[in-house]
Design a protein around this motif. Structure first.
Motif, PDB file in Angstrom:
ATOM      1  N   GLU A   1     -21.573  -5.476  -7.516  1.00 50.48           N
ATOM      2  CA  GLU A   1     -21.207  -5.290  -6.115  1.00 50.48           C
ATOM      3  C   GLU A   1     -20.069  -6.225  -5.724  1.00 50.48           C
ATOM      4  N   LYS A   2     -20.157  -7.463  -6.197  1.00 50.16           N
ATOM      5  CA  LYS A   2     -19.082  -8.412  -5.908  1.00 50.16           C
ATOM      6  C   LYS A   2     -17.774  -7.962  -6.544  1.00 50.16           C
ATOM      7  N   VAL A   3     -17.885  -7.479  -7.790  1.00 54.17           N
ATOM      8  CA  VAL A   3     -16.680  -7.006  -8.474  1.00 54.17           C
ATOM      9  C   VAL A   3     -16.075  -5.825  -7.726  1.00 54.17           C
ATOM     10  N   GLU A   4     -16.938  -4.911  -7.239  1.00 58.63           N
ATOM     11  CA  GLU A   4     -16.447  -3.755  -6.502  1.00 58.63           C
ATOM     12  C   GLU A   4     -15.764  -4.182  -5.197  1.00 58.63           C
ATOM     13  N   GLU A   5     -16.350  -5.176  -4.539  1.00 56.94           N
ATOM     14  CA  GLU A   5     -15.731  -5.677  -3.308  1.00 56.94           C
ATOM     15  C   GLU A   5     -14.343  -6.249  -3.588  1.00 56.94           C
ATOM     16  N   VAL A   6     -14.241  -7.001  -4.692  1.00 59.36           N
ATOM     17  CA  VAL A   6     -12.944  -7.558  -5.057  1.00 59.36           C
ATOM     18  C   VAL A   6     -11.949  -6.452  -5.394  1.00 59.36           C
ATOM     19  N   ARG A   7     -12.448  -5.406  -6.112  1.00 59.11           N
ATOM     20  CA  ARG A   7     -11.569  -4.299  -6.489  1.00 59.11           C
ATOM     21  C   ARG A   7     -11.063  -3.548  -5.255  1.00 59.11           C
ATOM     22  N   LEU A   8     -11.968  -3.304  -4.313  1.00 58.78           N
ATOM     23  CA  LEU A   8     -11.554  -2.625  -3.086  1.00 58.78           C
ATOM     24  C   LEU A   8     -10.560  -3.472  -2.289  1.00 58.78           C
ATOM     25  N   GLY A   9     -10.803  -4.782  -2.281  1.00 58.68           N
ATOM     26  CA  GLY A   9      -9.854  -5.666  -1.586  1.00 58.68           C
ATOM     27  C   GLY A   9      -8.475  -5.626  -2.215  1.00 58.68           C
ATOM     28  N   LEU A  10      -8.464  -5.608  -3.540  1.00 54.60           N
ATOM     29  CA  LEU A  10      -7.182  -5.535  -4.238  1.00 54.60           C
ATOM     30  C   LEU A  10      -6.475  -4.206  -3.980  1.00 54.60           C
ATOM     31  N   LEU A  11      -7.241  -3.108  -3.929  1.00 51.44           N
ATOM     32  CA  LEU A  11      -6.646  -1.810  -3.629  1.00 51.44           C
ATOM     33  C   LEU A  11      -6.050  -1.781  -2.225  1.00 51.44           C
ATOM     34  N   GLY A  12      -6.787  -2.350  -1.270  1.00 53.58           N
ATOM     35  CA  GLY A  12      -6.241  -2.423   0.084  1.00 53.58           C
ATOM     36  C   GLY A  12      -4.975  -3.261   0.159  1.00 53.58           C
ATOM     37  N   PHE A  13      -5.002  -4.372  -0.556  1.00 55.94           N
ATOM     38  CA  PHE A  13      -3.812  -5.222  -0.590  1.00 55.94           C
ATOM     39  C   PHE A  13      -2.632  -4.485  -1.226  1.00 55.94           C
ATOM     40  N   LYS A  14      -2.926  -3.686  -2.276  1.00 52.25           N
ATOM     41  CA  LYS A  14      -1.872  -2.909  -2.938  1.00 52.25           C
ATOM     42  C   LYS A  14      -1.278  -1.886  -1.976  1.00 52.25           C
ATOM     43  N   ARG A  15      -2.130  -1.224  -1.187  1.00 56.15           N
ATOM     44  CA  ARG A  15      -1.631  -0.245  -0.223  1.00 56.15           C
ATOM     45  C   ARG A  15      -0.748  -0.926   0.834  1.00 56.15           C
ATOM     46  N   GLU A  16      -1.149  -2.088   1.279  1.00 53.67           N
ATOM     47  CA  GLU A  16      -0.342  -2.804   2.259  1.00 53.67           C
ATOM     48  C   GLU A  16       1.031  -3.165   1.677  1.00 53.67           C
ATOM     49  N   ILE A  17       1.028  -3.612   0.422  1.00 61.52           N
ATOM     50  CA  ILE A  17       2.303  -3.950  -0.233  1.00 61.52           C
ATOM     51  C   ILE A  17       3.192  -2.717  -0.347  1.00 61.52           C
ATOM     52  N   GLU A  18       2.590  -1.577  -0.726  1.00 64.79           N
ATOM     53  CA  GLU A  18       3.383  -0.352  -0.839  1.00 64.79           C
ATOM     54  C   GLU A  18       3.922   0.092   0.513  1.00 64.79           C
ATOM     55  N   GLY A  19       3.119  -0.072   1.562  1.00 66.14           N
ATOM     56  CA  GLY A  19       3.602   0.268   2.906  1.00 66.14           C
ATOM     57  C   GLY A  19       4.762  -0.617   3.331  1.00 66.14           C
ATOM     58  N   LEU A  20       4.626  -1.914   3.076  1.00 64.26           N
ATOM     59  CA  LEU A  20       5.712  -2.829   3.405  1.00 64.26           C
ATOM     60  C   LEU A  20       6.967  -2.515   2.603  1.00 64.26           C
ATOM     61  N   ARG A  21       6.781  -2.140   1.329  1.00 63.76           N
ATOM     62  CA  ARG A  21       7.933  -1.792   0.489  1.00 63.76           C
ATOM     63  C   ARG A  21       8.635  -0.544   1.023  1.00 63.76           C
ATOM     64  N   ALA A  22       7.844   0.457   1.472  1.00 70.27           N
ATOM     65  CA  ALA A  22       8.445   1.670   2.030  1.00 70.27           C
ATOM     66  C   ALA A  22       9.227   1.352   3.306  1.00 70.27           C
ATOM     67  N   LYS A  23       8.654   0.507   4.162  1.00 68.73           N
ATOM     68  CA  LYS A  23       9.367   0.121   5.384  1.00 68.73           C
ATOM     69  C   LYS A  23      10.635  -0.647   5.054  1.00 68.73           C
ATOM     70  N   LEU A  24      10.543  -1.504   4.032  1.00 71.28           N
ATOM     71  CA  LEU A  24      11.714  -2.274   3.635  1.00 71.28           C
ATOM     72  C   LEU A  24      12.811  -1.356   3.110  1.00 71.28           C
ATOM     73  N   ASP A  25      12.435  -0.360   2.302  1.00 71.24           N
ATOM     74  CA  ASP A  25      13.438   0.592   1.803  1.00 71.24           C
ATOM     75  C   ASP A  25      14.060   1.382   2.949  1.00 71.24           C
ATOM     76  N   GLU A  26      13.235   1.774   3.904  1.00 71.83           N
ATOM     77  CA  GLU A  26      13.765   2.511   5.061  1.00 71.83           C
ATOM     78  C   GLU A  26      14.718   1.654   5.875  1.00 71.83           C
ATOM     79  N   ARG A  27      14.334   0.394   6.088  1.00 70.71           N
ATOM     80  CA  ARG A  27      15.205  -0.513   6.852  1.00 70.71           C
ATOM     81  C   ARG A  27      16.504  -0.783   6.099  1.00 70.71           C
ATOM     82  N   ARG A  28      16.421  -0.873   4.758  1.00 69.75           N
ATOM     83  CA  ARG A  28      17.618  -1.105   3.967  1.00 69.75           C
ATOM     84  C   ARG A  28      18.581   0.082   4.085  1.00 69.75           C
ATOM     85  N   LYS A  29      18.031   1.308   4.069  1.00 64.80           N
ATOM     86  CA  LYS A  29      18.874   2.481   4.247  1.00 64.80           C
ATOM     87  C   LYS A  29      19.539   2.472   5.622  1.00 64.80           C
TER      88      LYS A  29
END
Length: 279
Positions: free
Chosen positions: A93-121
């Protein structure tokens, strides 16, 4: 010698071999040093009165003892190892919680990267638009400068806007009408009229060069070709009047006027004026 050897017990004193000195057992502490080096350790044993085979046997025995101690240590703590594995149950359960946290963090990074690419354009587009505006601004300044030079020449040559749109024939009629006033005008200006004509020629050449630099397809340049032609015709008209009135002894003025004709690519007109003068 007492630090390196020890002797057998007193019970074996009758035996000659038992009374011989034996090397001390290898120190266990020597193997526990953090910077232990086998080659260095073996080289330190060069004063040890012991055959190589005996030394090898002693080292092999020491290795076996250590392996046995390690096995005993594992066996003694085996139960603790088992209990440790049991205590780790339910950690998924702890491992799953960590995995879900990492997935959420990954989604946030991808969202920020998309916004950064849009702002760069957006920034790239703005930079491109800024460069285009700057080019248009420079072009506008150059065209305004050309218009100002043409207007200055028209004022200096007393050309009205209506006259700038007239054709060459109208300019020739104007020349015939003003021929009666040439003597009075030249008598007032004297040598200054020649310098004024040369200044007009230089200003005209500079303006024409700037217009050619803008290209033949520029709308403003095309629309103002008539003004430039009217300026040139007027300058040629004034040059013709000055050339007709040049005295035969004033060679320097004659050369200056002919050079002005040459700069205007109008040497043929100069020849015609000289023919009319001599006729």
């Amino acid at each position: 010698m007492s630090n390196r050897f020890f002797f057998g017990g007193s019970d074996d004193s009758d035996s000659g071999e038992d009374n011989l000195p034996f090397p001390k057992p290898l120190s266990r502490a020597a193997f526990l040093t953090p910077d232990f080096d086998p080659a260095t350790y073996l080289s330190s044993l060069r004063n040890r009165h012991q055959t190589l085979e005996d030394l090898r046997t002693e080292l092999r025995t020491r290795s076996q003892d250590i392996s046995k101690e390690l096995l005993d240590l594992v066996n003694d703590n085996y139960q603790d190892f088992l209990s440790l594995g049991g205590s780790l149950q339910g950690g998924d359960e702890k491992v799953e919680e960590v995995r879900l946290g990492l997935l959420g963090f990954k989604r946030e990074i991808e969202g920020l990267r998309a916004k950064l690419d849009e702002r760069r354009k957006e920034v790239d587009d703005l930079v491109a638009r800024r460069k285009a505006v700057r080019r248009q601004l420079q072009l506008g300044r150059a065209l305004c400068k050309i218009d100002y030079r043409l207007h200055e020449l028209e004022q200096s040559l007393m050309i009205t806007p209506d006259e700038a749109m007239q054709n060459k024939d109208a300019g020739n009629d104007h020349q015939e009408i003003n021929e009666g006033d040439e003597d009075s005008d030249d008598s007032q200006e004297g040598n200054g009229s020649t310098s004024g004509l040369i200044r007009h020629v230089r200003q005209y050449l500079l303006t024409r060069r700037e217009m050619e630099r803008m290209g033949p397809h520029n709308k403003f340049i095309v629309q103002n070709q008539a003004r430039l032609k009217k300026v040139k015709d007027t300058i040629l008209l004034d040059l013709g009047n000055a050339l007709k009135q040049t005295s035969g002894r004033d060679d320097q003025q004659l050369i200056t006027l002919l050079a002005a004709y040459r700069d205007l690519d109008a040497s043929h007109e100069a020849v015609q004026v000289l023919k009319e003068r001599l006729s």
